[in-house]
Scaffold this active site. Structure first.
Site: not given
Length: 539
Positions: A407, A73, A106-107
């Site tokens: 998530d 994550d 988020t990546t």
């Protein structure tokens, strides 16, 4: 005197060349600061790039306390990286901002920012002014959001199958991907219970994930009621199951009061000693009787830092009165419990009355897979809250399971905020990239060049997806572009089979909000970094 004119002569052309087309020649320091910022920020972006997508690698992080975290994550990885350079800290904040806004992607947002910085760096070296680049990038991001909205499909929250597809896509890129069939329905049910047809947001603090080591991830379940982090106190021999429970939540201690300062009382006679103990017992017995008088038979006691929240004497009294006791309820759990159980926290025994109690059909401590869990079911006037019991064979898996569920919850929350879906697998990025490149042809001058660079930078997402899956990135992205040029808007990379296919038929979908907020936040961070031209350390 005569030797001066020849020396001054070569300087004239430079002074006259400061026309409209003169390249932007930066002073030494601002250019160095900019380059240092770009290099530092790109280093952070490259660190998480390998963990993008369903075939992304995982990172093992050792914290300062010696704990080990295994995750892919983006937000968790970057939170653990101790970034020293201020520019790289900005990328860590960027990933945290995406985590708050959308919760997923988020990546993606950090990889995208790294790619845009690379494009900006090339243009700076060609002598373009950073302000022009920054303004063009902001315009391009607004256009990109327009194009993304255009290809999205609106959805209805009552369409459970679509929500499940979105949650499964989010879980597929996680370590626990093989359990997505178990976790996705849990995430969807949890959010849809809280959301109303008109609500524009869901507060995820109303969904509590209780982690217990034991069993496997398949044993994770959504509880209709409340699960407690704590266990029932059985040292006094009290009950562990109560039907038709009346639940009291107290914030005072059931132990003999202590003097505020370290006073010493010297007792010379054993009769005095007996008297002290007797007084203590009477004091506790009175409190316990007052609690029982209200009809309360389940007692939740807040953790105390001053003295023991409950001692052996009071436990034995409570056992005789047949009251189930749970102690060490954390301060930050109080709000959730009062909302869920409909009871009110009581700070003083005198204020303890029947109207402050919560009512439930059953409170019991069950043991499954060697783990004891306290469940409160059949709550009478239940607030809008949900409890999820997450199980896992060890703490590493359990932590990752919690992050993955979080998530998936965020993905469904995004669909409540903005009710539209788009494809995944690099399809929207390639589509936007093509549309921006076409739009760039209608512009003039520097701006057209910046738009083209922005369009090329978006291709980093499909390229990285292909790289991480062990495919040939150049062949895959070229084929993808070709398919989109032929009018297949939803063509994307099918990572499992290693081919290009219609991504919507493969059920790879994501909320529109994840992509739009990623594009907007990444662009804002890049423009911010471009406009910095000096770095001063304050004393």
């Amino acid at each position: 005197m005569t030797s001066r004119p020849p020396q001054a002569a070569p300087r004239l052309p430079l002074a006259t060349a400061s026309g409209a087309n003169k390249a932007f020649n930066d002073k030494g320091k601002p250019m160095e600061v900019r380059m240092s910022n770009l290099v530092a920020a790109k280093a952070i972006s490259d660190a998480v790039r390998t963990s993008l997508g369903p075939r992304g690698m995982d990172k093992m992080i050792q914290t300062t306390k010696g704990e080990v975290i295994v995750t892919n994550d983006g937000a968790t990885i970057l939170r653990s990286i101790q970034a020293l350079h201020p520019a790289s800290k900005m990328l860590v904040d960027l990933s945290a901002a995406q985590d708050v806004e959308a919760g997923d992607g988020t990546t993606t947002v950090v990889v995208l920012a790294g790619s845009l910085l690379g494009a900006a760096e090339k243009m700076l070296q060609k002598g373009m002014h950073p302000t022009i680049i920054a303004e063009s990038f902001l315009k391009a991001s607004a256009k990109a959001v327009e194009f993304l909205t255009e290809i999205s499909t609106p959805i209805d929250l009552s369409d459970r199958a679509t929500l499940l597809r979105a949650a499964s896509t989010s879980l597929n890129s996680k370590i626990v991907s093989q359990y997505s069939s178990t976790l996705a329905p849990i995430a969807v049910s949890a959010v849809t219970r809280l959301a109303t047809p008109t609500s524009s947001n869901v507060d995820l603090r109303d969904i509590r994930i209780v982690k217990k080591v034991g069993g496997t991830i398949e044993d994770t379940e959504l509880i209709d009621g409340v699960v407690l982090n704590q266990n029932v106190v059985i040292s006094g021999g009290g009950p562990t199951r109560i039907e038709k429970a009346k639940i009291g939540l107290i914030q005072f201690q059931l132990s003999a009061p202590k003097p505020d300062m370290d006073n010493t009382v010297v007792i010379t006679d054993y009769r005095q000693m007996d008297k002290v103990l007797k007084e203590g017992r009477t004091y506790l017995l009175n409190i316990c009787k007052k609690i029982k008088k209200t009809g309360c038979n389940v007692l939740l006691i807040q953790k105390s830092i001053l003295r023991d929240a409950v001692d052996e004497t009071s436990l034995s009294f409570l056992k005789r009165l047949n009251i189930l006791v749970v102690k060490d309820v954390e301060r930050d759990e109080i709000d959730f419990l009062t909302k869920s159980l409909g009871c009110k926290p009581v700070a003083d025994v005198e204020a303890f009355s029947e109207d402050k109690l919560g009512y439930a059909d059953l409170v019991e401590e069950t043991s499954n897979n060697g783990t004891k869990v306290v469940k409160i079911t059949g709550v009478r006037n239940k607030g809008r809250t949900v409890s999820i019991l997450a199980m896992g064979s060890n703490s590493l898996v359990l932590e990752e399971c919690e992050r993955s569920i979080h998530d998936a919850l965020c993905v469904i929350r995004c669909l409540v905020k903005k009710r539209a879906l788009i494809g995944g697998g690099g399809a929207p990025e390639i589509h936007v990239s093509r549309m921006l490149a076409q739009y760039a042809h209608t512009l003039k001058g520097m701006e057209a060049y910046c738009f083209q660079a922005y369009a090329d930078a978006l291709e980093v997402i499909p390229t990285t997806l292909a790289e991480n899956a062990g495919l040939n990135p150049i062949a895959i992205v070229t084929e993808l572009r070709n398919r989109h040029a032929l009018g297949e808007r939803n063509a994307g990379i099918n990572v499992r089979k290693g081919v290009i296919s219609n991504i919507l038929e493969e059920d790879v979908v994501q909320p529109l909000l994840v992509s739009t907020s990623a594009v907007e936040l990444a662009t804002e961070t890049v423009t911010l970094l471009l406009k910095i031209d000096d770095y001063v350390q304050a004393r």
